[in-house]
Design a protein around this motif. Sequence first.
Motif, mmCIF file in Angstrom:
data_model
loop_
_atom_site.group_PDB
_atom_site.id
_atom_site.type_symbol
_atom_site.label_atom_id
_atom_site.label_comp_id
_atom_site.label_asym_id
_atom_site.label_seq_id
_atom_site.Cartn_x
_atom_site.Cartn_y
_atom_site.Cartn_z
ATOM 1 N N ALA A 91 0.834 -1.208 0.000
ATOM 2 C CA ALA A 91 0.000 0.000 0.000
ATOM 3 C C ALA A 91 0.867 1.256 0.000
ATOM 4 O O ALA A 91 0.576 2.223 -0.714
ATOM 5 C CB ALA A 91 -0.927 -0.006 1.205
ATOM 6 N N SER A 92 1.951 1.257 0.771
ATOM 7 C CA SER A 92 2.812 2.443 0.816
ATOM 8 C C SER A 92 3.547 2.642 -0.510
ATOM 9 O O SER A 92 3.795 3.777 -0.914
ATOM 10 C CB SER A 92 3.803 2.345 1.969
ATOM 11 N N GLY A 93 3.882 1.554 -1.199
ATOM 12 C CA GLY A 93 4.480 1.682 -2.524
ATOM 13 C C GLY A 93 3.517 2.342 -3.505
ATOM 14 O O GLY A 93 3.914 3.194 -4.306
ATOM 15 N N LEU A 94 2.246 1.962 -3.433
ATOM 16 C CA LEU A 94 1.247 2.583 -4.299
ATOM 17 C C LEU A 94 1.034 4.056 -3.945
ATOM 18 O O LEU A 94 0.878 4.898 -4.833
ATOM 19 C CB LEU A 94 -0.071 1.812 -4.209
ATOM 20 N N ILE A 95 1.035 4.368 -2.648
ATOM 21 C CA ILE A 95 0.887 5.764 -2.214
ATOM 22 C C ILE A 95 2.094 6.587 -2.643
ATOM 23 O O ILE A 95 1.960 7.726 -3.109
ATOM 24 C CB ILE A 95 0.667 5.828 -0.686
ATOM 25 N N LEU A 96 3.282 6.024 -2.495
ATOM 26 C CA LEU A 96 4.512 6.718 -2.912
ATOM 27 C C LEU A 96 4.518 6.936 -4.429
ATOM 28 O O LEU A 96 4.888 8.018 -4.907
ATOM 29 C CB LEU A 96 5.725 5.890 -2.483
ATOM 30 N N LEU A 97 4.086 5.957 -5.183
ATOM 31 C CA LEU A 97 3.993 6.077 -6.636
ATOM 32 C C LEU A 97 2.998 7.173 -7.028
ATOM 33 O O LEU A 97 3.293 8.023 -7.880
ATOM 34 C CB LEU A 97 3.569 4.741 -7.241
ATOM 35 N N THR A 98 1.847 7.177 -6.389
ATOM 36 C CA THR A 98 0.827 8.184 -6.690
ATOM 37 C C THR A 98 1.313 9.589 -6.351
ATOM 38 O O THR A 98 1.148 10.527 -7.140
ATOM 39 C CB THR A 98 -0.471 7.877 -5.924
ATOM 40 N N GLY A 99 1.925 9.737 -5.170
ATOM 41 C CA GLY A 99 2.469 11.040 -4.787
ATOM 42 C C GLY A 99 3.572 11.492 -5.723
ATOM 43 O O GLY A 99 3.684 12.689 -6.042
ATOM 44 N N GLY A 100 4.390 10.572 -6.181
ATOM 45 C CA GLY A 100 5.447 10.910 -7.129
ATOM 46 C C GLY A 100 4.894 11.376 -8.463
ATOM 47 O O GLY A 100 5.397 12.334 -9.057
ATOM 48 N N ILE A 101 3.847 10.702 -8.926
ATOM 49 C CA ILE A 101 3.223 11.112 -10.193
ATOM 50 C C ILE A 101 2.628 12.513 -10.063
ATOM 51 O O ILE A 101 2.785 13.355 -10.956
ATOM 52 C CB ILE A 101 2.155 10.078 -10.629
ATOM 53 N N VAL A 102 1.986 12.778 -8.935
ATOM 54 C CA VAL A 102 1.416 14.108 -8.706
ATOM 55 C C VAL A 102 2.523 15.158 -8.668
ATOM 56 O O VAL A 102 2.397 16.245 -9.248
ATOM 57 C CB VAL A 102 0.580 14.125 -7.405
ATOM 58 N N GLY A 103 3.628 14.855 -7.996
ATOM 59 C CA GLY A 103 4.733 15.808 -7.886
ATOM 60 C C GLY A 103 5.409 16.089 -9.213
ATOM 61 O O GLY A 103 5.781 17.228 -9.507
ATOM 62 N N VAL A 104 5.578 15.061 -10.032
ATOM 63 C CA VAL A 104 6.213 15.258 -11.340
ATOM 64 C C VAL A 104 5.255 15.976 -12.288
ATOM 65 O O VAL A 104 5.651 16.907 -12.999
ATOM 66 C CB VAL A 104 6.662 13.899 -11.942
ATOM 67 N N ALA A 140 4.312 15.932 -1.570
ATOM 68 C CA ALA A 140 3.508 14.957 -2.319
ATOM 69 C C ALA A 140 3.887 13.517 -1.990
ATOM 70 O O ALA A 140 3.059 12.613 -2.127
ATOM 71 C CB ALA A 140 3.653 15.208 -3.819
ATOM 72 N N THR A 141 5.101 13.285 -1.551
ATOM 73 C CA THR A 141 5.542 11.915 -1.278
ATOM 74 C C THR A 141 5.725 11.620 0.207
ATOM 75 O O THR A 141 6.121 10.508 0.558
ATOM 76 C CB THR A 141 6.868 11.635 -2.013
ATOM 77 N N VAL A 142 5.409 12.577 1.057
ATOM 78 C CA VAL A 142 5.616 12.378 2.500
ATOM 79 C C VAL A 142 4.742 11.255 3.052
ATOM 80 O O VAL A 142 5.211 10.430 3.853
ATOM 81 C CB VAL A 142 5.374 13.709 3.257
ATOM 82 N N LEU A 143 3.479 11.179 2.650
ATOM 83 C CA LEU A 143 2.588 10.153 3.178
ATOM 84 C C LEU A 143 3.091 8.754 2.809
ATOM 85 O O LEU A 143 3.103 7.850 3.651
ATOM 86 C CB LEU A 143 1.167 10.359 2.655
ATOM 87 N N GLY A 144 3.531 8.572 1.560
ATOM 88 C CA GLY A 144 4.080 7.277 1.152
ATOM 89 C C GLY A 144 5.319 6.907 1.941
ATOM 90 O O GLY A 144 5.531 5.748 2.278
ATOM 91 N N CYS A 145 6.147 7.928 2.262
ATOM 92 C CA CYS A 145 7.368 7.668 3.031
ATOM 93 C C CYS A 145 7.057 7.276 4.468
ATOM 94 O O CYS A 145 7.702 6.387 5.028
ATOM 95 C CB CYS A 145 8.258 8.899 3.013
ATOM 96 N N VAL A 146 6.070 7.916 5.066
ATOM 97 C CA VAL A 146 5.688 7.564 6.440
ATOM 98 C C VAL A 146 5.144 6.134 6.474
ATOM 99 O O VAL A 146 5.496 5.336 7.354
ATOM 100 C CB VAL A 146 4.661 8.574 6.995
ATOM 101 N N CYS A 147 4.300 5.798 5.511
ATOM 102 C CA CYS A 147 3.747 4.433 5.449
ATOM 103 C C CYS A 147 4.851 3.398 5.217
ATOM 104 O O CYS A 147 4.838 2.321 5.811
ATOM 105 C CB CYS A 147 2.704 4.344 4.349
ATOM 106 N N LEU A 148 5.817 3.735 4.365
ATOM 107 C CA LEU A 148 6.928 2.816 4.101
ATOM 108 C C LEU A 148 7.808 2.665 5.340
ATOM 109 O O LEU A 148 8.325 1.577 5.612
ATOM 110 C CB LEU A 148 7.742 3.294 2.905
ATOM 111 N N GLY A 149 7.964 3.734 6.105
ATOM 112 C CA GLY A 149 8.712 3.647 7.367
ATOM 113 C C GLY A 149 8.020 2.737 8.372
ATOM 114 O O GLY A 149 8.671 1.965 9.081
#
Length: 187
Positions: free
Chosen positions: A16-29, A106-115
């Motif tokens: 789930a955190s990988g998907l969130i990180l991917l989504t946040g990255g797409i939004v940021g780019v 944009a990628t902070v939530l994915g990073c917290v979940c991955l942590g």
Amino acid sequence: MGKIEWAMWANEQALASGLILLTGGIVGVAGQFAGWQFAAYGVAAGVFVCLLEYPRGRRAKGTSVERTGQYCLTVCVKAFGPITRNYYVRAFLHAALCVPGGFMLATVLGCVCLGIASLIYLLAAIRGEQWLPILPKTETREKPRESIKEPPQNPPPRPPADLRRKRLEDVEGAAYVNPIPVTGSED
């Protein structure tokens, strides 16, 4: 009460955190945010984490259900041997992957979940768990025994074989024998 398998929780959390990180990255780019390079890193890290975590590991009980289409990725993850099987390695890998994404909103939530997934993997590693692949079983079907030739004809409950009534078609040339002897009439 059963023993909790922490690796199963960590796998779901990391996917789930990988998907969130991917989504946040797409939004940021796509939004060309300041520091969009961190977002591009988030896309690459999200894809890597999703590919690593998609194949579900086998549970100790053996009651695991594999994800749809996970076989190809299972073979790839299994090919790396102890690097991907060991949960200490996964814990430290996820912890290292989540650091650069923390520099962009944009990628902070994915990073917290991955942590959090990294901490759960660390707990699973401390408890001695490791990743085992779910591979298809080669099913060998046994031939029916000689005593089973035809399925039963009568619905249950069936009386034992010696108490069943014999059908006339089954008995060749035998007449019905009355079990009660007939004696003369008593007047």
